[in-house]
Structures are given as C-alpha cells and as structure tokens.
Design a protein around this motif. Structure first.
Motif, PDB file in Angstrom:
ATOM      1  N   LYS A 234       0.840  -1.196   0.000  1.00 39.21           N
ATOM      2  CA  LYS A 234       0.000   0.000   0.000  1.00 39.21           C
ATOM      3  C   LYS A 234       0.880   1.253   0.000  1.00 39.21           C
ATOM      4  CE  LYS A 234      -3.552  -2.701   0.525  1.00 39.21           C
ATOM      5  NZ  LYS A 234      -4.370  -3.046  -0.662  1.00 39.21           N
ATOM      6  N   GLN A 235       0.444   2.266  -0.730  1.00 40.33           N
ATOM      7  CA  GLN A 235       1.153   3.533  -0.696  1.00 40.33           C
ATOM      8  C   GLN A 235       0.825   4.278   0.602  1.00 40.33           C
ATOM      9  OE1 GLN A 235       0.145   5.280  -4.654  1.00 40.33           O
ATOM     10  NE2 GLN A 235       2.370   5.341  -4.895  1.00 40.33           N
ATOM     11  N   GLY A 236       1.841   4.937   1.147  1.00 38.19           N
ATOM     12  CA  GLY A 236       1.637   5.662   2.391  1.00 38.19           C
ATOM     13  C   GLY A 236       2.536   6.869   2.464  1.00 38.19           C
ATOM     14  N   ASN A 237       2.700   7.394   3.658  1.00 37.10           N
ATOM     15  CA  ASN A 237       3.555   8.540   3.878  1.00 37.10           C
ATOM     16  C   ASN A 237       5.019   8.089   3.897  1.00 37.10           C
ATOM     17  OD1 ASN A 237       5.181  10.402   5.715  1.00 37.10           O
ATOM     18  ND2 ASN A 237       3.303  11.614   5.428  1.00 37.10           N
ATOM     19  N   LYS A 238       5.766   8.532   2.912  1.00 34.40           N
ATOM     20  CA  LYS A 238       7.144   8.066   2.740  1.00 34.40           C
ATOM     21  C   LYS A 238       7.996   8.310   3.977  1.00 34.40           C
ATOM     22  CE  LYS A 238      11.219   8.888  -0.142  1.00 34.40           C
ATOM     23  NZ  LYS A 238      11.748   9.621  -1.308  1.00 34.40           N
ATOM     24  N   GLU A 239       7.893   9.506   4.563  1.00 35.42           N
ATOM     25  CA  GLU A 239       8.707   9.833   5.734  1.00 35.42           C
ATOM     26  C   GLU A 239       8.377   8.937   6.917  1.00 35.42           C
ATOM     27  OE1 GLU A 239       7.302  12.137   3.737  1.00 35.42           O
ATOM     28  OE2 GLU A 239       9.233  12.704   2.844  1.00 35.42           O
ATOM     29  N   GLU A 240       7.089   8.681   7.128  1.00 33.40           N
ATOM     30  CA  GLU A 240       6.676   7.819   8.237  1.00 33.40           C
ATOM     31  C   GLU A 240       7.145   6.385   8.019  1.00 33.40           C
ATOM     32  OE1 GLU A 240       2.490   8.162   8.729  1.00 33.40           O
ATOM     33  OE2 GLU A 240       2.557  10.251   9.428  1.00 33.40           O
ATOM     34  N   ILE A 241       7.053   5.924   6.775  1.00 28.17           N
ATOM     35  CA  ILE A 241       7.475   4.555   6.446  1.00 28.17           C
ATOM     36  C   ILE A 241       8.976   4.400   6.675  1.00 28.17           C
ATOM     37  CG2 ILE A 241       7.743   2.888   4.563  1.00 28.17           C
ATOM     38  CD1 ILE A 241       5.127   4.143   3.380  1.00 28.17           C
ATOM     39  N   MET A 242       9.752   5.380   6.193  1.00 27.14           N
ATOM     40  CA  MET A 242      11.203   5.330   6.358  1.00 27.14           C
ATOM     41  C   MET A 242      11.601   5.410   7.833  1.00 27.14           C
ATOM     42  SD  MET A 242      12.598   4.843   3.433  1.00 27.14           S
ATOM     43  CE  MET A 242      14.300   5.194   3.854  1.00 27.14           C
ATOM     44  N   GLN A 243      10.864   6.175   8.584  1.00 23.39           N
ATOM     45  CA  GLN A 243      11.141   6.305  10.017  1.00 23.39           C
ATOM     46  C   GLN A 243      10.886   4.980  10.742  1.00 23.39           C
ATOM     47  OE1 GLN A 243       8.885   9.407  11.942  1.00 23.39           O
ATOM     48  NE2 GLN A 243      10.067   9.324  13.814  1.00 23.39           N
ATOM     49  N   GLU A 244       9.797   4.307  10.380  1.00 21.27           N
ATOM     50  CA  GLU A 244       9.479   3.003  10.983  1.00 21.27           C
ATOM     51  C   GLU A 244      10.531   1.971  10.599  1.00 21.27           C
ATOM     52  OE1 GLU A 244       7.095   0.286  13.233  1.00 21.27           O
ATOM     53  OE2 GLU A 244       7.171   2.477  13.120  1.00 21.27           O
ATOM     54  N   LEU A 245      10.966   2.016   9.346  1.00 25.48           N
ATOM     55  CA  LEU A 245      11.997   1.094   8.865  1.00 25.48           C
ATOM     56  C   LEU A 245      13.290   1.296   9.655  1.00 25.48           C
ATOM     57  CD1 LEU A 245      12.204  -0.974   6.401  1.00 25.48           C
ATOM     58  CD2 LEU A 245      13.535   0.812   5.280  1.00 25.48           C
ATOM     59  N   LYS A 246      13.677   2.536   9.840  1.00 25.75           N
ATOM     60  CA  LYS A 246      14.907   2.834  10.578  1.00 25.75           C
ATOM     61  C   LYS A 246      14.792   2.391  12.030  1.00 25.75           C
ATOM     62  CE  LYS A 246      18.141   6.572  11.713  1.00 25.75           C
ATOM     63  NZ  LYS A 246      18.293   6.140  13.106  1.00 25.75           N
ATOM     64  N   LYS A 247      13.631   2.620  12.636  1.00 27.18           N
ATOM     65  CA  LYS A 247      13.425   2.220  14.030  1.00 27.18           C
ATOM     66  C   LYS A 247      13.600   0.709  14.194  1.00 27.18           C
ATOM     67  CE  LYS A 247       9.380   1.551  15.905  1.00 27.18           C
ATOM     68  NZ  LYS A 247       7.993   1.734  16.400  1.00 27.18           N
ATOM     69  N   ASN A 248      13.012  -0.049  13.275  1.00 24.91           N
ATOM     70  CA  ASN A 248      13.117  -1.507  13.344  1.00 24.91           C
ATOM     71  C   ASN A 248      14.544  -1.986  13.078  1.00 24.91           C
ATOM     72  OD1 ASN A 248      10.401  -1.626  13.894  1.00 24.91           O
ATOM     73  ND2 ASN A 248       9.793  -2.105  11.792  1.00 24.91           N
ATOM     74  N   LYS A 249      15.212  -1.317  12.146  1.00 25.48           N
ATOM     75  CA  LYS A 249      16.596  -1.687  11.838  1.00 25.48           C
ATOM     76  C   LYS A 249      17.504  -1.389  13.023  1.00 25.48           C
ATOM     77  CE  LYS A 249      17.910  -0.838   7.669  1.00 25.48           C
ATOM     78  NZ  LYS A 249      18.363  -0.128   6.442  1.00 25.48           N
ATOM     79  N   ASP A 250      17.312  -0.231  13.637  1.00 29.33           N
ATOM     80  CA  ASP A 250      18.127   0.139  14.803  1.00 29.33           C
ATOM     81  C   ASP A 250      17.885  -0.811  15.971  1.00 29.33           C
ATOM     82  OD1 ASP A 250      19.193   2.269  13.426  1.00 29.33           O
ATOM     83  OD2 ASP A 250      17.906   3.783  14.348  1.00 29.33           O
ATOM     84  N   TYR A 251      16.638  -1.235  16.128  1.00 33.18           N
ATOM     85  CA  TYR A 251      16.317  -2.175  17.208  1.00 33.18           C
ATOM     86  C   TYR A 251      17.110  -3.471  17.034  1.00 33.18           C
ATOM     87  CZ  TYR A 251      13.722  -5.527  20.041  1.00 33.18           C
ATOM     88  OH  TYR A 251      13.392  -6.500  20.945  1.00 33.18           O
TER      89      TYR A 251
END
Length: 302
Positions: free
Chosen positions: A193-210
C-alpha cells in the motif's frame, strides 16, 4: 554426479561446483560440502536444470542467503540449488510487485520504502532472501510475509512450476506449506500500500536500529535459533536459566541476545547442535516448556 555436473555446465544454466563447502553460503559460516552446488542464472535456467536433476533421480534442496540454516558437518547429499543473483529481479505494476526469490529482503524493504510503499517495515534488518522469507513466513514486530504476499510461484519436487495463492500457502507462525510439500519459492507477488514516505522510512529505521542494538550481528549467526513458545519468549527463558555466554567448542549462546547462537571462530555444526540440546534440556527441566528450533537443520552427520 559428475555426469549431471557436466550436463548443467554444457547447457550454460549457471554456476556449477562439486564438493562446495556450504560454510561459504550460510550466515553462521558453518556447513560441510554439497555433492553438487548449482546457482541458476535465471528462472528459465532453473526450470531446465530441474528437468535434468529429476531425470537423474538425484536428491536436491534449495537455499537462499543461508540466514536461517544450520548445515551438518557432513554436508548435503545430492544437489544444493542456491537461489541467488540469477533470481533477483523486481518488477512493478501499480501497487503490485513481482520479486525473484534471490532478492535481498533488506534491500527490497529499503527500495520500496523509499518509493513510499508500506508493508515491509517489519523486515528491516532480516538478513535473508525473499524466497527464504516466504518459505519460513519470516516476520517481526507483529507482522510477517503472510500480510503482504498475494501469490507465489513454486517449483515442485517433480520439476513443475505452479502458482500458490496466499490461502494455499497455509501460513502460520514461521511456517508455510513449502516446509511440508518440498516446494521451492521461485518468485513472489507482493501487494503493498502507498503511504507517507517519511513515516514509512522512520518506521523502517526504528526496526533496523532495534535489531542492530539488540542482536549480535557482529558475529556469524543464523538469527533466532528457537521459535517463541508463546506466551513465553525463548530468549527470556534461556536468559533466566543462566545460560547466556555458555559455549560448546566454537559455538556460544550470545551474551547480547540469548536466542542467538554465534560462531566465535571455527565452530562446527555439532557444537551448535550440542548447545541446542543443552538449552532444550535446561528449559524443560527449569520451566516445563518444550522449545522447538526455528533455524532449519539440514544435511548428513559425519
């Protein structure tokens, strides 16, 4: 086996190696040789190769990036098919993406998140291939491959290719029908699904950092060794049993995350198997809980 190797080479279907050490193809850096190692250069080449392999009546199995795999010290009988660079295509059609089994899951999550597509945030930092992720129904952070898969192209043990819908994949926790029917995921169609790019990238980074902050990727490892025996968590059970840091040979229960076993040097598969048996025995005795392996254990013992 040499005859089959020559047939595969003469057809120009991909890389063909005899007695290839599988420690070169697993993230644990452990594993004996494959009698015959084959890496197809395309889906069409894989299909042609399977006709030769099945005609020769030689056993075979597929691997991806080897991130959820423990290969026995005795190696693997028959042909090991690595779904790698020759099956790493990605096609886009609207919100639907067709991706080859050899495509890196981490790379896919990054590429599509940057395009503003949501659904793969959970996979940040999972060091496997798309094919392996479908096979294991890989997941994290409350989501998994079953949430985004529309259908999968599967190579059956008889060499035929057929499509499986999401429903036919019979997904459950870290499980798909491919683990019982012998099928190999060659290609996956994902519905995002298309969404808010900034929010998606932020969630991706959070999971990667975890993952980076809680898991020992500075050592060779295979990811989580055990499935979580819900409502319990395997890592917590192992840690509460005082097993963190326990070693057998070159294998050690990680000091960082107890559900990880790391290769501290020249670990053998048997070292890891002995640690797994020790953990299962201790957890059963201390907590009365049976824990099952998530890592796939394959190959012949010495």
């Amino acid at each position: 086996m040499n005859t089959l190797a020559e047939q595969l080479r003469s057809e120009g279907l991909g890389k063909v190696l005899v007695n290839e050490p599988l420690k070169n193809h697993t993230t644990l850096k452990i594993g004996g040789p494959a009698d015959l190692f084959f890496e197809p250069n395309s889906t069409e080449s894989l299909e042609k190769a399977m006709k030769l392999i099945t005609a020769a009546k030689v056993p075979f199995r597929a691997i991806g990036r080897g991130s959820n795999l423990l290969v026995a010290d005795g190696g693997i009988e028959g042909v090991v098919i690595k779904l790698g660079d020759g099956l790493d295509h990605l096609y886009e059609e609207g919100d639907e993406f067709t991706v080859g089994a050899g495509y890196s899951l981490v790379k896919l999550a990054t590429v599509l998140s940057r395009k503003g597509y949501s659904g793969l945030e959970f996979s940040a930092g999972i060091p496997g291939s798309v094919g392996g992720a479908v096979f294991m129904n890989a997941g994290a952070h409350g989501a998994d491959m079953s949430c985004i898969l529309k259908k999968a192209l599967v190579l059956m043990p008889n060499g035929d290719l057929r499509w499986f819908t999401k429903e036919e994949m019979d997904f459950s926790y870290r499980t798909s029908i491919l683990q019982s029917n012998g099928g190999i995921c060659v290609e996956a169609v994902l519905d995002l699904k298309q969404g808010n790019k900034e929010e998606i990238m932020q969630e991706l980074k959070k999971n990667k950092d975890y993952r980076r902050n809680t898991q020992p990727w500075n050592f060779p490892c295979c990811g989580s060794v055990f499935r979580n025996p819900l409502p319990h968590y395997a890592g917590q059970l192992i840690e509460s049993s005082g097993l963190k840091g326990t070693s057998v040979g070159g294998a050690q229960i990680s000091e960082m995350h107890a559900n990880f076993i790391v290769n501290t040097g020249n670990a053998k598969a048997q070292d890891v198997l002995d640690l797994i048996a020790l953990i299962q025995k201790e957890i059963k005795e201390r907590h009365g809980v049976n824990i099952e392996t998530e890592v796939e254990i394959i190959g012949r013992k010495n």
